[in-house]
Design a protein around this motif. Structure first.
Motif, PDB file in Angstrom:
ATOM      1  N   UNK A  17      -1.330   9.950   8.181  1.00 47.27           N
ATOM      2  CA  UNK A  17      -1.368   9.057   7.020  1.00 47.27           C
ATOM      3  C   UNK A  17      -0.643   9.630   5.796  1.00 47.27           C
ATOM      4  N   UNK A  18      -0.948  10.867   5.344  1.00 46.14           N
ATOM      5  CA  UNK A  18      -0.250  11.369   4.150  1.00 46.14           C
ATOM      6  C   UNK A  18       1.252  11.560   4.365  1.00 46.14           C
ATOM      7  N   UNK A  19       1.649  11.861   5.587  1.00 41.74           N
ATOM      8  CA  UNK A  19       3.081  11.997   5.894  1.00 41.74           C
ATOM      9  C   UNK A  19       3.747  10.626   5.787  1.00 41.74           C
ATOM     10  N   UNK A  20       3.115   9.623   6.359  1.00 39.45           N
ATOM     11  CA  UNK A  20       3.596   8.239   6.307  1.00 39.45           C
ATOM     12  C   UNK A  20       3.730   7.778   4.861  1.00 39.45           C
ATOM     13  N   UNK A  21       2.719   8.030   4.050  1.00 35.12           N
ATOM     14  CA  UNK A  21       2.749   7.626   2.639  1.00 35.12           C
ATOM     15  C   UNK A  21       3.861   8.354   1.888  1.00 35.12           C
ATOM     16  N   UNK A  22       4.052   9.638   2.192  1.00 32.93           N
ATOM     17  CA  UNK A  22       5.088  10.399   1.506  1.00 32.93           C
ATOM     18  C   UNK A  22       6.483   9.877   1.808  1.00 32.93           C
ATOM     19  N   UNK A  23       6.725   9.488   3.055  1.00 31.32           N
ATOM     20  CA  UNK A  23       8.036   8.953   3.442  1.00 31.32           C
ATOM     21  C   UNK A  23       8.281   7.604   2.761  1.00 31.32           C
ATOM     22  N   UNK A  24       7.276   6.745   2.753  1.00 35.62           N
ATOM     23  CA  UNK A  24       7.424   5.446   2.087  1.00 35.62           C
ATOM     24  C   UNK A  24       7.714   5.637   0.599  1.00 35.62           C
ATOM     25  N   UNK A  25       6.976   6.543  -0.024  1.00 29.12           N
ATOM     26  CA  UNK A  25       7.161   6.791  -1.455  1.00 29.12           C
ATOM     27  C   UNK A  25       8.561   7.315  -1.743  1.00 29.12           C
ATOM     28  N   UNK A  66      14.671  -9.707   2.858  1.00 28.26           N
ATOM     29  CA  UNK A  66      13.559 -10.209   2.054  1.00 28.26           C
ATOM     30  C   UNK A  66      12.793  -9.038   1.437  1.00 28.26           C
ATOM     31  N   UNK A  67      12.747  -8.929   0.113  1.00 28.37           N
ATOM     32  CA  UNK A  67      11.980  -7.849  -0.522  1.00 28.37           C
ATOM     33  C   UNK A  67      10.479  -8.098  -0.425  1.00 28.37           C
ATOM     34  N   UNK A  68       9.732  -7.006  -0.344  1.00 26.60           N
ATOM     35  CA  UNK A  68       8.271  -7.078  -0.203  1.00 26.60           C
ATOM     36  C   UNK A  68       7.676  -6.030  -1.135  1.00 26.60           C
ATOM     37  N   UNK A  69       7.212  -6.471  -2.289  1.00 31.86           N
ATOM     38  CA  UNK A  69       6.741  -5.560  -3.331  1.00 31.86           C
ATOM     39  C   UNK A  69       5.242  -5.291  -3.174  1.00 31.86           C
ATOM     40  N   UNK A  70       4.854  -4.022  -3.364  1.00 36.77           N
ATOM     41  CA  UNK A  70       3.462  -3.582  -3.305  1.00 36.77           C
ATOM     42  C   UNK A  70       3.136  -2.809  -4.566  1.00 36.77           C
ATOM     43  N   UNK A  71       1.878  -2.840  -4.980  1.00 33.63           N
ATOM     44  CA  UNK A  71       1.478  -2.161  -6.212  1.00 33.63           C
ATOM     45  C   UNK A  71       1.672  -0.653  -6.123  1.00 33.63           C
ATOM     46  N   UNK A  72       1.349  -0.082  -4.972  1.00 31.45           N
ATOM     47  CA  UNK A  72       1.483   1.362  -4.808  1.00 31.45           C
ATOM     48  C   UNK A  72       1.495   1.694  -3.322  1.00 31.45           C
ATOM     49  N   UNK A  73       1.759   2.952  -3.009  1.00 33.01           N
ATOM     50  CA  UNK A  73       1.888   3.355  -1.610  1.00 33.01           C
ATOM     51  C   UNK A  73       0.557   3.270  -0.877  1.00 33.01           C
ATOM     52  N   UNK A 131      -0.225   1.616   2.829  1.00 31.99           N
ATOM     53  CA  UNK A 131      -0.874   2.395   3.878  1.00 31.99           C
ATOM     54  C   UNK A 131      -2.177   1.748   4.343  1.00 31.99           C
ATOM     55  N   UNK A 132      -2.956   1.271   3.402  1.00 37.35           N
ATOM     56  CA  UNK A 132      -4.230   0.636   3.755  1.00 37.35           C
ATOM     57  C   UNK A 132      -3.999  -0.611   4.604  1.00 37.35           C
ATOM     58  N   UNK A 133      -3.032  -1.434   4.195  1.00 37.78           N
ATOM     59  CA  UNK A 133      -2.758  -2.641   4.966  1.00 37.78           C
ATOM     60  C   UNK A 133      -2.257  -2.289   6.365  1.00 37.78           C
ATOM     61  N   UNK A 134      -1.318  -1.350   6.442  1.00 36.36           N
ATOM     62  CA  UNK A 134      -0.726  -1.011   7.738  1.00 36.36           C
ATOM     63  C   UNK A 134      -1.748  -0.385   8.678  1.00 36.36           C
ATOM     64  N   UNK A 135      -2.509   0.576   8.188  1.00 36.64           N
ATOM     65  CA  UNK A 135      -3.401   1.351   9.048  1.00 36.64           C
ATOM     66  C   UNK A 135      -4.767   0.707   9.253  1.00 36.64           C
ATOM     67  N   UNK A 136      -5.183  -0.146   8.325  1.00 27.25           N
ATOM     68  CA  UNK A 136      -6.536  -0.693   8.410  1.00 27.25           C
ATOM     69  C   UNK A 136      -6.580  -2.217   8.468  1.00 27.25           C
ATOM     70  N   UNK A 137      -5.436  -2.866   8.378  1.00 30.16           N
ATOM     71  CA  UNK A 137      -5.417  -4.326   8.292  1.00 30.16           C
ATOM     72  C   UNK A 137      -5.522  -5.057   9.605  1.00 30.16           C
ATOM     73  N   UNK A 138      -5.401  -4.326  10.744  1.00 28.14           N
ATOM     74  CA  UNK A 138      -5.562  -4.907  12.083  1.00 28.14           C
ATOM     75  C   UNK A 138      -4.531  -5.968  12.430  1.00 28.14           C
TER      76      UNK A 138
END
Length: 279
Positions: free
Chosen positions: A248-256, A208-215, A219-226
């Motif tokens: 956080x920046x390492x996580x975002x870089x890998x996703x990107x 199942x694809x899951x599209x997001x506007x940007x990295x 990151x905000x949803x994963x780290x701050x969404x509870x």
């Protein structure tokens, strides 16, 4: 489900629209497959959405079968309250709701429903065998089950880049299991349904694809969404001395790097296990 479990899901109910984008397509597939086995638009049909959350499956059913009588339940007051507002706003006269523990569907009689659905709840809930047993109990003989669970007990779309990122700071970090493996992988889901007394079990897998506007949105949803599953992985990293803002920046870089698209959007992919069965 304990009050703490249900409260943790209720706390994220208002931001659950992010997850609804992911779960709606497989819910549509599941409803279509179930209706081929036992039509949802014939007299005396009554459906049950067990672990309804904010009402994704209920919305799919209502859109395709507006006259279908439906009971939607969840252990989380927050989730059910959002569905109730949706019902009131859209005037869904045939949809009823209840807050109830899925392990003990108190007040629901044996053989009440021709169709029983549960989507992306069983794999995340405590004592899933009891939940599946209760769904079998409340289904009419000859009725049809539609079940959807995530196909990876670590929920790879997040855990894979998260683990890669964390290991750059804590080399022996391992992302914990956030789901019961018995109710994620296709072969074990099939065995579990047979064990619960279902027959004519058919299981398949979907990517199942899951599209997001940007990295940053990911990151905000994963780290701050509870989200309780995400919180478990984050807490495991913090318990090893990890710093969330450092990773956080390492996580975002890998996703990107792994999931980034030319337009700057992000496309994650989630494995899902779907099943139909009869009583």
């Amino acid at each position: 489900m304990s009050s703490n479990d249900s409260d943790s899901w209720g706390a994220v109910a208002s931001s659950y629209v992010q997850v609804e984008r992911l779960t709606t397509p497989p819910c549509q597939t599941l409803v279509n497959r179930v209706s081929l086995l036992l039509p949802l638009n014939v007299p005396n049909t009554i459906a049950f959405d067990n672990g309804c959350g904010t009402g994704v499956l209920s919305a799919v059913l209502r859109q395709q079968y507006p006259r279908l009588p439906l009971l939607a339940t969840d252990a989380s007051h927050g989730m059910v309250n959002i569905l109730r507002r949706r019902i009131e706003h859209r005037k869904w006269d045939e949809v009823r709701t209840r807050v109830v523990d899925s392990r003990n569907l108190e007040g629901i009689q044996d053989g009440s429903f021709t169709h029983v659905f549960s989507t992306f709840m069983v794999c995340l809930a405590p004592e899933p065998d009891k939940i599946v047993g209760e769904m079998q109990r409340v289904m009419k003989p000859g009725g049809v089950l539609g079940l959807a669970v995530w196909g990876d007990p670590q929920f790879g779309p997040f855990s894979t880049p998260w683990e890669k990122a964390c290991r750059r700071l804590v080399p022996d970090y391992e992302a914990p299991m956030v789901m019961d493996a018995k109710w994620t992988f296709a072969a074990s889901v099939e065995a579990g349904l047979v064990e619960a007394g279902f027959k004519d079990v058919v299981v398949w897998e979907e990517d199942v694809p899951w599209r997001w506007d940007d990295v940053e949105a990911v990151s905000k949803y994963y780290l701050e969404g509870n989200n309780p599953g995400n919180v478990g992985m984050i807490d495991a990293f913090k318990a090893r001395g990890g710093d969330v803002e450092e990773v956080r920046p390492i996580f975002e870089g890998i996703i990107k790097e792994d999931c980034g698209q030319k337009d700057g959007s992000i496309e994650l992919h989630a494995p899902a296990t779907l099943a139909t069965a009869r009583k």
